[in-house]
Design a protein around this motif. Structure first.
Motif, PDB file in Angstrom:
ATOM      1  N   LEU A 189       2.429  14.403  -2.542  1.00 40.68           N
ATOM      2  CA  LEU A 189       0.931  14.627  -2.040  1.00 40.68           C
ATOM      3  C   LEU A 189       0.121  14.338  -3.099  1.00 40.68           C
ATOM      4  N   LEU A 190       0.208  14.727  -4.423  1.00 38.57           N
ATOM      5  CA  LEU A 190      -0.727  14.392  -5.430  1.00 38.57           C
ATOM      6  C   LEU A 190      -0.748  12.854  -5.721  1.00 38.57           C
ATOM      7  N   ARG A 191       0.619  12.417  -6.085  1.00 37.39           N
ATOM      8  CA  ARG A 191       0.780  10.948  -6.123  1.00 37.39           C
ATOM      9  C   ARG A 191       0.494   9.819  -5.351  1.00 37.39           C
ATOM     10  N   GLY A 192       0.656  10.437  -3.872  1.00 36.81           N
ATOM     11  CA  GLY A 192      -0.051   9.415  -2.706  1.00 36.81           C
ATOM     12  C   GLY A 192      -1.419   9.759  -2.571  1.00 36.81           C
ATOM     13  N   SER A 193      -2.191  10.784  -2.954  1.00 34.78           N
ATOM     14  CA  SER A 193      -3.721  10.768  -2.654  1.00 34.78           C
ATOM     15  C   SER A 193      -4.123  10.103  -3.923  1.00 34.78           C
ATOM     16  N   SER A 194      -3.679  10.350  -5.128  1.00 35.04           N
ATOM     17  CA  SER A 194      -4.061   9.525  -6.146  1.00 35.04           C
ATOM     18  C   SER A 194      -4.357   7.932  -6.053  1.00 35.04           C
ATOM     19  N   THR A 195      -2.832   7.403  -5.571  1.00 37.05           N
ATOM     20  CA  THR A 195      -2.816   6.186  -5.553  1.00 37.05           C
ATOM     21  C   THR A 195      -3.837   5.502  -4.590  1.00 37.05           C
ATOM     22  N   LEU A 196      -3.960   6.347  -3.176  1.00 45.21           N
ATOM     23  CA  LEU A 196      -4.897   5.873  -2.217  1.00 45.21           C
ATOM     24  C   LEU A 196      -6.270   5.778  -2.734  1.00 45.21           C
ATOM     25  N   VAL A 254       3.278  -1.736   5.930  1.00 40.00           N
ATOM     26  CA  VAL A 254       2.739  -0.608   5.398  1.00 40.00           C
ATOM     27  C   VAL A 254       3.979   0.533   6.214  1.00 40.00           C
ATOM     28  N   ALA A 255       4.285   0.084   7.336  1.00 39.33           N
ATOM     29  CA  ALA A 255       5.542   1.303   7.926  1.00 39.33           C
ATOM     30  C   ALA A 255       6.628   1.168   7.041  1.00 39.33           C
ATOM     31  N   CYS A 256       6.947  -0.105   6.577  1.00 42.34           N
ATOM     32  CA  CYS A 256       8.237  -0.133   5.783  1.00 42.34           C
ATOM     33  C   CYS A 256       8.208   0.723   4.287  1.00 42.34           C
ATOM     34  N   TYR A 257       6.944   0.624   3.758  1.00 45.36           N
ATOM     35  CA  TYR A 257       6.664   1.275   2.512  1.00 45.36           C
ATOM     36  C   TYR A 257       6.501   2.762   2.758  1.00 45.36           C
ATOM     37  N   GLY A 258       5.890   3.077   3.861  1.00 43.71           N
ATOM     38  CA  GLY A 258       6.036   4.444   4.118  1.00 43.71           C
ATOM     39  C   GLY A 258       7.243   5.157   4.491  1.00 43.71           C
ATOM     40  N   VAL A 259       8.071   4.587   5.200  1.00 50.98           N
ATOM     41  CA  VAL A 259       9.585   4.948   5.247  1.00 50.98           C
ATOM     42  C   VAL A 259      10.435   5.008   4.100  1.00 50.98           C
ATOM     43  N   THR A 260      10.173   4.031   3.206  1.00 51.18           N
ATOM     44  CA  THR A 260      10.785   3.821   2.015  1.00 51.18           C
ATOM     45  C   THR A 260      10.562   5.230   1.194  1.00 51.18           C
ATOM     46  N   GLY A 315      -0.763  -7.439  -1.754  1.00 50.06           N
ATOM     47  CA  GLY A 315      -1.078  -6.614  -2.993  1.00 50.06           C
ATOM     48  C   GLY A 315      -1.534  -5.034  -2.433  1.00 50.06           C
ATOM     49  N   PHE A 316      -2.512  -4.891  -1.822  1.00 51.55           N
ATOM     50  CA  PHE A 316      -2.832  -3.825  -1.445  1.00 51.55           C
ATOM     51  C   PHE A 316      -2.072  -2.858  -0.388  1.00 51.55           C
ATOM     52  N   THR A 317      -1.331  -3.635   0.431  1.00 51.15           N
ATOM     53  CA  THR A 317      -0.507  -3.137   1.451  1.00 51.15           C
ATOM     54  C   THR A 317       0.334  -1.785   1.189  1.00 51.15           C
ATOM     55  N   PRO A 318       1.226  -1.992   0.232  1.00 49.47           N
ATOM     56  CA  PRO A 318       1.970  -0.746  -0.048  1.00 49.47           C
ATOM     57  C   PRO A 318       1.365   0.510  -0.498  1.00 49.47           C
ATOM     58  N   LEU A 319      -0.117   0.093  -1.332  1.00 45.10           N
ATOM     59  CA  LEU A 319      -0.685   1.252  -1.735  1.00 45.10           C
ATOM     60  C   LEU A 319      -1.417   2.056  -0.455  1.00 45.10           C
ATOM     61  N   ILE A 320      -1.897   1.373   0.483  1.00 47.48           N
ATOM     62  CA  ILE A 320      -2.361   1.859   1.871  1.00 47.48           C
ATOM     63  C   ILE A 320      -1.221   2.693   2.553  1.00 47.48           C
ATOM     64  N   ILE A 350       1.403   3.414 -10.360  1.00 51.57           N
ATOM     65  CA  ILE A 350       2.020   3.160  -8.953  1.00 51.57           C
ATOM     66  C   ILE A 350       0.979   1.938  -8.597  1.00 51.57           C
ATOM     67  N   PRO A 351      -0.242   2.089  -8.703  1.00 48.23           N
ATOM     68  CA  PRO A 351      -1.060   1.103  -8.170  1.00 48.23           C
ATOM     69  C   PRO A 351      -0.875  -0.301  -8.614  1.00 48.23           C
ATOM     70  N   ILE A 352      -0.792  -0.374  -9.922  1.00 49.13           N
ATOM     71  CA  ILE A 352      -0.374  -1.708 -10.940  1.00 49.13           C
ATOM     72  C   ILE A 352       0.846  -2.160 -10.530  1.00 49.13           C
ATOM     73  N   ALA A 353       1.890  -1.402 -10.503  1.00 51.69           N
ATOM     74  CA  ALA A 353       3.332  -1.809 -10.344  1.00 51.69           C
ATOM     75  C   ALA A 353       3.655  -2.283  -8.750  1.00 51.69           C
ATOM     76  N   PHE A 354       3.017  -1.273  -7.905  1.00 54.93           N
ATOM     77  CA  PHE A 354       3.371  -1.989  -6.386  1.00 54.93           C
ATOM     78  C   PHE A 354       2.231  -3.226  -5.880  1.00 54.93           C
ATOM     79  N   PHE A 355       1.305  -3.122  -6.536  1.00 51.28           N
ATOM     80  CA  PHE A 355       0.276  -4.396  -6.418  1.00 51.28           C
ATOM     81  C   PHE A 355       1.098  -5.661  -6.731  1.00 51.28           C
ATOM     82  N   LEU A 356       1.543  -5.659  -7.921  1.00 50.39           N
ATOM     83  CA  LEU A 356       2.133  -6.845  -8.599  1.00 50.39           C
ATOM     84  C   LEU A 356       3.611  -7.077  -8.005  1.00 50.39           C
TER      85      LEU A 356
END
Length: 293
Positions: A41-48, A78-84, A179-184, A218-224
């Motif tokens: 919850l905390l990691r996801g909220s901060s990333t968003l 988005v669906a794929c990264y959410g499932v991951t 770039g922004f899709t996995p973060l959403i 997480i934002p830097i890593a997944f964006f790249l």
């Protein structure tokens, strides 16, 4: 420099930086200390929050900002990264860590197969050889810890590996900037984690570490890493995800004095050297193509 850099070289550099950055995720989770749902919850909220702020600032100063979700392909990613995220975090509780790491590492193989079948991207012999060596290195790393995990946890790990590979291939096929899709995509883990926390309460000893993880790492890593498929093939992107398998234990060793086994050090050395050799070979090949042109 960016004007003279080939797209392939740019992709290799972006994904390499993303893979190295992602390796700090596990140490920060351990520093935070908490249950999986609170961390999720905390990691996801901060990333968003970080993603939305970065996107709004970028949009305010430039019209070239990538879309948050680029069309139907973006929704699929988005669906794929959410499932991951959900599969990976859940698998921690249903199978051994060694089984989880080994199965997820096969995302490289799945990415190669999917790219080959759907995108007609036939991998070069050198890439196939590098993948084979890396799989052997991963097997060496986890050999000591391989045990019979629960079949349900192994299936969850398999789901995580397949969904990562699918996200990479869809991104590659679309040619769009993801770039922004996995973060959403963290919206799904936020909802799941929030539901569990609402029932059991928030349990995090040092929340600032996981907030820093979500806001910065997480934002830097997944964006790249998500931008990589725009420039390089799916198998190449997937290989850089494996950097976390090697580097995360090194950071944990340094921070928590958890000494890895000799097999882990040996396998990790093989993995890093293989990645470096493959990257250097790709850079030289890309430079020759530019000189010929």
């Amino acid at each position: 420099m960016s004007q003279t850099m080939s797209p392939h070289t740019k992709g290799l550099i972006l994904t390499a930086i993303g893979g190295v950055t992602l390796a700090f995720d596990i140490p920060l989770i351990k520093l935070a200390g908490g249950d999986v749902w609170s961390i999720l919850l905390l990691r996801g909220s901060s990333t968003l929050v970080a993603a939305l702020i970065a996107w709004l600032v970028w949009r305010a100063i430039s019209r070239d900002v990538p879309p948050l979700i680029p069309g139907k392909a973006g929704l699929a990613v988005v669906a794929c990264y959410g499932v991951t995220s959900i599969c990976f975090m859940s698998a921690v509780f249903y199978t051994s860590t060694a089984n989880l790491v080994f199965i997820v590492a096969f995302s490289t193989v799945f990415s190669t197969v999917l790219s080959w079948v759907f995108l007609r991207e036939v991998p070069r012999p050198q890439t196939l050889l590098a993948m084979g060596v890396m799989i052997l290195a991963i097997a060496i790393i986890v050999q000591d810890g391989l045990s019979s995990g629960g079949w349900f946890g192994d299936l969850l790990a398999l789901g995580a590996a397949i969904s990562i590979a699918t996200a990479i291939v869809i991104s590659r096929a679309s040619g769009r900037d993801m770039g922004f899709t996995p973060l959403i995509a963290v919206i799904a883990p936020i909802l799941v984690g929030g539901t569990m926390v609402a029932s059991n309460g928030l349990n995090v000893e040092a929340p600032w570490w996981i907030i820093f993880d979500g806001l910065v790492v997480i934002p830097i890593a997944f964006f790249l890493l998500a931008t990589g498929p725009k420039y390089i093939s799916g198998p190449e992107v997937a290989m850089f995800y494996l950097l976390e398998t090697v580097l995360a234990p090194i950071w944990v060793w340094y921070i928590f004095a958890e000494v890895p086994s000799n097999q882990s050090l040996f396998g990790g050395a093989i993995l890093i050297v293989t990645l470096l050799i493959h990257a250097v070979w790709q850079l030289k090949k890309s430079r020759k193509r530019r000189l010929a042109a």
